[in-house]
Design a protein around this motif. Sequence first.
Motif, PDB file in Angstrom:
ATOM      1  N   THR A  23       0.815  -1.200   0.372  1.00  0.00           N
ATOM      2  CA  THR A  23      -0.261   0.058  -0.031  1.00  0.00           C
ATOM      3  C   THR A  23       0.841   1.075   0.098  1.00  0.00           C
ATOM      4  O   THR A  23       0.143   2.651   0.125  1.00  0.00           O
ATOM      5  CB  THR A  23      -0.821  -0.094   1.511  1.00  0.00           C
ATOM      6  OG1 THR A  23      -0.155  -0.122   2.262  1.00  0.00           O
ATOM      7  CG2 THR A  23      -1.974  -1.076   1.552  1.00  0.00           C
ATOM      8  N   TYR A  24       2.030   1.174   0.551  1.00  0.00           N
ATOM      9  CA  TYR A  24       2.596   2.333   0.116  1.00  0.00           C
ATOM     10  C   TYR A  24       4.532   1.725   0.478  1.00  0.00           C
ATOM     11  O   TYR A  24       5.182   0.647   0.401  1.00  0.00           O
ATOM     12  CB  TYR A  24       3.126   3.094   1.542  1.00  0.00           C
ATOM     13  CG  TYR A  24       3.915   3.951   1.985  1.00  0.00           C
ATOM     14  CD1 TYR A  24       2.995   5.465   1.371  1.00  0.00           C
ATOM     15  CD2 TYR A  24       5.591   4.440   1.602  1.00  0.00           C
ATOM     16  CE1 TYR A  24       4.442   6.626   0.981  1.00  0.00           C
ATOM     17  CE2 TYR A  24       6.205   4.870   1.859  1.00  0.00           C
ATOM     18  CZ  TYR A  24       5.885   6.482   1.464  1.00  0.00           C
ATOM     19  OH  TYR A  24       6.658   7.420   1.158  1.00  0.00           O
ATOM     20  N   LYS A  25       4.870   2.574  -1.435  1.00  0.00           N
ATOM     21  CA  LYS A  25       6.340   1.771  -1.935  1.00  0.00           C
ATOM     22  C   LYS A  25       6.866   2.829  -1.857  1.00  0.00           C
ATOM     23  O   LYS A  25       7.259   3.754  -2.278  1.00  0.00           O
ATOM     24  CB  LYS A  25       5.737   1.356  -3.440  1.00  0.00           C
ATOM     25  CG  LYS A  25       4.815   0.249  -3.523  1.00  0.00           C
ATOM     26  CD  LYS A  25       4.092   0.289  -4.789  1.00  0.00           C
ATOM     27  CE  LYS A  25       2.642  -0.446  -5.323  1.00  0.00           C
ATOM     28  NZ  LYS A  25       2.297  -0.641  -6.841  1.00  0.00           N
ATOM     29  N   VAL A  26       8.204   2.576  -1.401  1.00  0.00           N
ATOM     30  CA  VAL A  26       9.812   2.682  -1.329  1.00  0.00           C
ATOM     31  C   VAL A  26      10.269   2.296  -2.463  1.00  0.00           C
ATOM     32  O   VAL A  26      10.707   1.248  -2.707  1.00  0.00           O
ATOM     33  CB  VAL A  26      10.643   2.798  -0.419  1.00  0.00           C
ATOM     34  CG1 VAL A  26      11.741   3.355  -0.814  1.00  0.00           C
ATOM     35  CG2 VAL A  26       9.940   3.634   0.577  1.00  0.00           C
ATOM     36  N   LEU A  29      15.034   3.802   6.784  1.00  0.00           N
ATOM     37  CA  LEU A  29      14.807   4.230   7.201  1.00  0.00           C
ATOM     38  C   LEU A  29      13.511   4.854   6.106  1.00  0.00           C
ATOM     39  O   LEU A  29      12.893   5.928   6.951  1.00  0.00           O
ATOM     40  CB  LEU A  29      15.880   5.505   7.582  1.00  0.00           C
ATOM     41  CG  LEU A  29      16.965   5.046   8.902  1.00  0.00           C
ATOM     42  CD1 LEU A  29      17.426   5.975   8.948  1.00  0.00           C
ATOM     43  CD2 LEU A  29      15.397   4.773  10.111  1.00  0.00           C
ATOM     44  N   ASP A  30      13.665   4.750   5.217  1.00  0.00           N
ATOM     45  CA  ASP A  30      12.863   5.753   4.050  1.00  0.00           C
ATOM     46  C   ASP A  30      11.326   4.976   4.869  1.00  0.00           C
ATOM     47  O   ASP A  30      10.208   6.163   3.711  1.00  0.00           O
ATOM     48  CB  ASP A  30      12.734   5.486   2.405  1.00  0.00           C
ATOM     49  CG  ASP A  30      14.431   6.538   1.952  1.00  0.00           C
ATOM     50  OD1 ASP A  30      14.977   7.496   2.521  1.00  0.00           O
ATOM     51  OD2 ASP A  30      14.606   6.094   1.159  1.00  0.00           O
ATOM     52  N   GLY A  63       6.002   5.852   4.902  1.00  0.00           N
ATOM     53  CA  GLY A  63       4.512   5.606   4.708  1.00  0.00           C
ATOM     54  C   GLY A  63       3.139   4.963   5.481  1.00  0.00           C
ATOM     55  O   GLY A  63       2.249   5.165   5.819  1.00  0.00           O
ATOM     56  N   LEU A  64       4.207   6.064   7.174  1.00  0.00           N
ATOM     57  CA  LEU A  64       3.452   6.028   8.613  1.00  0.00           C
ATOM     58  C   LEU A  64       3.613   7.778   8.890  1.00  0.00           C
ATOM     59  O   LEU A  64       2.855   8.484   9.329  1.00  0.00           O
ATOM     60  CB  LEU A  64       4.358   5.567   9.743  1.00  0.00           C
ATOM     61  CG  LEU A  64       3.838   4.274   9.712  1.00  0.00           C
ATOM     62  CD1 LEU A  64       4.181   3.525  10.881  1.00  0.00           C
ATOM     63  CD2 LEU A  64       1.312   3.825  10.169  1.00  0.00           C
ATOM     64  N   GLY A  65       3.510   8.556   7.694  1.00  0.00           N
ATOM     65  CA  GLY A  65       3.445   9.873   7.771  1.00  0.00           C
ATOM     66  C   GLY A  65       5.280  10.170   8.988  1.00  0.00           C
ATOM     67  O   GLY A  65       4.918  11.735   9.076  1.00  0.00           O
ATOM     68  N   ILE A  66       5.629  10.096   8.783  1.00  0.00           N
ATOM     69  CA  ILE A  66       6.879  10.299   9.998  1.00  0.00           C
ATOM     70  C   ILE A  66       8.532  10.708   8.889  1.00  0.00           C
ATOM     71  O   ILE A  66       8.533  10.023   7.645  1.00  0.00           O
ATOM     72  CB  ILE A  66       8.039   8.782  10.820  1.00  0.00           C
ATOM     73  CG1 ILE A  66       6.150   8.555  11.517  1.00  0.00           C
ATOM     74  CG2 ILE A  66       8.975   9.650  11.336  1.00  0.00           C
ATOM     75  CD1 ILE A  66       6.497   7.461  12.388  1.00  0.00           C
ATOM     76  N   GLU A  67       8.839  11.631   8.882  1.00  0.00           N
ATOM     77  CA  GLU A  67       9.578  11.977   8.122  1.00  0.00           C
ATOM     78  C   GLU A  67      11.931  11.320   9.337  1.00  0.00           C
ATOM     79  O   GLU A  67      11.345  11.646  10.337  1.00  0.00           O
ATOM     80  CB  GLU A  67      10.411  13.564   8.248  1.00  0.00           C
ATOM     81  CG  GLU A  67      11.647  14.149   7.398  1.00  0.00           C
ATOM     82  CD  GLU A  67      10.955  13.333   5.877  1.00  0.00           C
ATOM     83  OE1 GLU A  67      11.643  13.885   5.307  1.00  0.00           O
ATOM     84  OE2 GLU A  67       9.993  13.575   5.700  1.00  0.00           O
ATOM     85  N   PRO A  68      12.075  10.596   8.074  1.00  0.00           N
ATOM     86  CA  PRO A  68      12.714  10.152   9.135  1.00  0.00           C
ATOM     87  C   PRO A  68      14.570  10.773   9.017  1.00  0.00           C
ATOM     88  O   PRO A  68      15.082  11.862   8.743  1.00  0.00           O
ATOM     89  CB  PRO A  68      14.122   8.988   7.598  1.00  0.00           C
ATOM     90  CG  PRO A  68      12.262   9.487   6.605  1.00  0.00           C
ATOM     91  CD  PRO A  68      11.665  10.255   6.887  1.00  0.00           C
ATOM     92  N   TYR A  94      17.892  11.063   9.001  1.00  0.00           N
ATOM     93  CA  TYR A  94      18.862  10.196   9.138  1.00  0.00           C
ATOM     94  C   TYR A  94      20.676  10.629   9.849  1.00  0.00           C
ATOM     95  O   TYR A  94      21.666  10.226   8.686  1.00  0.00           O
ATOM     96  CB  TYR A  94      19.517  11.406   7.382  1.00  0.00           C
ATOM     97  CG  TYR A  94      18.263  10.537   6.465  1.00  0.00           C
ATOM     98  CD1 TYR A  94      17.719   9.290   5.973  1.00  0.00           C
ATOM     99  CD2 TYR A  94      17.420  11.877   5.711  1.00  0.00           C
ATOM    100  CE1 TYR A  94      16.865   8.699   5.516  1.00  0.00           C
ATOM    101  CE2 TYR A  94      16.581  11.287   4.792  1.00  0.00           C
ATOM    102  CZ  TYR A  94      16.056   9.756   4.949  1.00  0.00           C
ATOM    103  OH  TYR A  94      14.754   9.718   4.182  1.00  0.00           O
ATOM    104  N   GLU A  95      20.146  11.238  10.369  1.00  0.00           N
ATOM    105  CA  GLU A  95      21.114  11.105  11.913  1.00  0.00           C
ATOM    106  C   GLU A  95      21.081  10.152  12.499  1.00  0.00           C
ATOM    107  O   GLU A  95      22.228  10.331  12.833  1.00  0.00           O
ATOM    108  CB  GLU A  95      21.788  13.156  12.286  1.00  0.00           C
ATOM    109  CG  GLU A  95      21.961  14.315  10.809  1.00  0.00           C
ATOM    110  CD  GLU A  95      22.175  15.659  11.997  1.00  0.00           C
ATOM    111  OE1 GLU A  95      22.294  15.257  13.213  1.00  0.00           O
ATOM    112  OE2 GLU A  95      22.244  15.742  10.922  1.00  0.00           O
TER     113      GLU A  95
END
Length: 346
Positions: free
Chosen positions: A119-122, A135-136, A140-145, A147-148
């Motif tokens: 349902t959500y694809k990277v 982390l990308d 799919g749950l509306g969270i900005e990863p 990366y640090e």
Amino acid sequence: MKVLLFKIGAIGDTLMTTPLIRQLRKNFKNATIDYLIGKHSYRVLEGNKHLDNIIKFDEKIFFEKDFKEWIKLIFKIRKRDYDVIFVLDKHWIFNLTAFLFGIEKRIGFDRCGEGKFLTYKVPYFGRKHEIFYYLDLLRGLGIEPNYEDWEMEIFLNEKDLEFAERFWNENNLNDKVVVGICPGGARNIGVGDDDLRRWDIEKYKELIKKLKERGFEVLLIGGKTDKEIEDEILKEVKCVSAIGKTSLKESAALLKKCDVVVCNDSGPMHLAAAVNKKVVSIFGPTHPSEKAPLHKKSKYIWKQVGCNPCYDLWGRCPNPCPYKKKCTDKIEVEELLNIIINTVSQ
């Protein structure tokens, strides 16, 4: 909310999902977060404080296409009534399995059109570190990863740490600069890559001799499947060895105490990087931008010789190698020795 992470395994690949686990927990403190993983690799997750449950399954269900056991697994997971699943492998069969689990929100990778049951694809194209790809999936749950926040985690208990202290005392290592060497590894269950990611054993012998000449102590670390390599080395060079004598977490505790660790591109490399900031890794068929340890003090050596990287998006490469592993063969002992010495001195 009930969340399931789903991965067939491989120790290094599983460790690279631990930043994702940690960031999930930071964002969903009251959620149930479980991990469904092949029994070959589950120990790397034991004690992970961000997980509620670890559910083991037999990887042979997929490698040997055991339809009966596959159906049993599907019904087992359906009963647990999850809201979200993160599919951490990229083959379409895992996406289909997640769909059959009956989980409404299915987040995973689309590798060249293999994401149709999600349902959500990277989109997955490689040439980015696997940790950041995992982390990308948070989007799919509306969270900005973040990366640090990329460090891998393995949770060692007091018994593991005491084992390492005792080993250091018994082998008179306390006043020495110890170079941990993992000469084996690089063999994933279900994947026959014919040692393509291993540096030549003769070069390891020469490296160890030169390290000893310069006053370093060398500690060999590895699993039972590396005993043949250990025998080859110890025939010619005297050094301390823990190969085949430790559990996974005891090995991690030893790696943690080393002044620097030298590894092939392998599971032990990721295990070392989870506990030690000074890892020198040897790359050949894999592009180091995808998997090399991320610590600033860690280094890798990689020779681009024209045919590499030859691992494709599906983890396949020519086998046997038509060029006789010239990518790793081009790596010389002296240049690796210099990298090790510089890394220790940092």
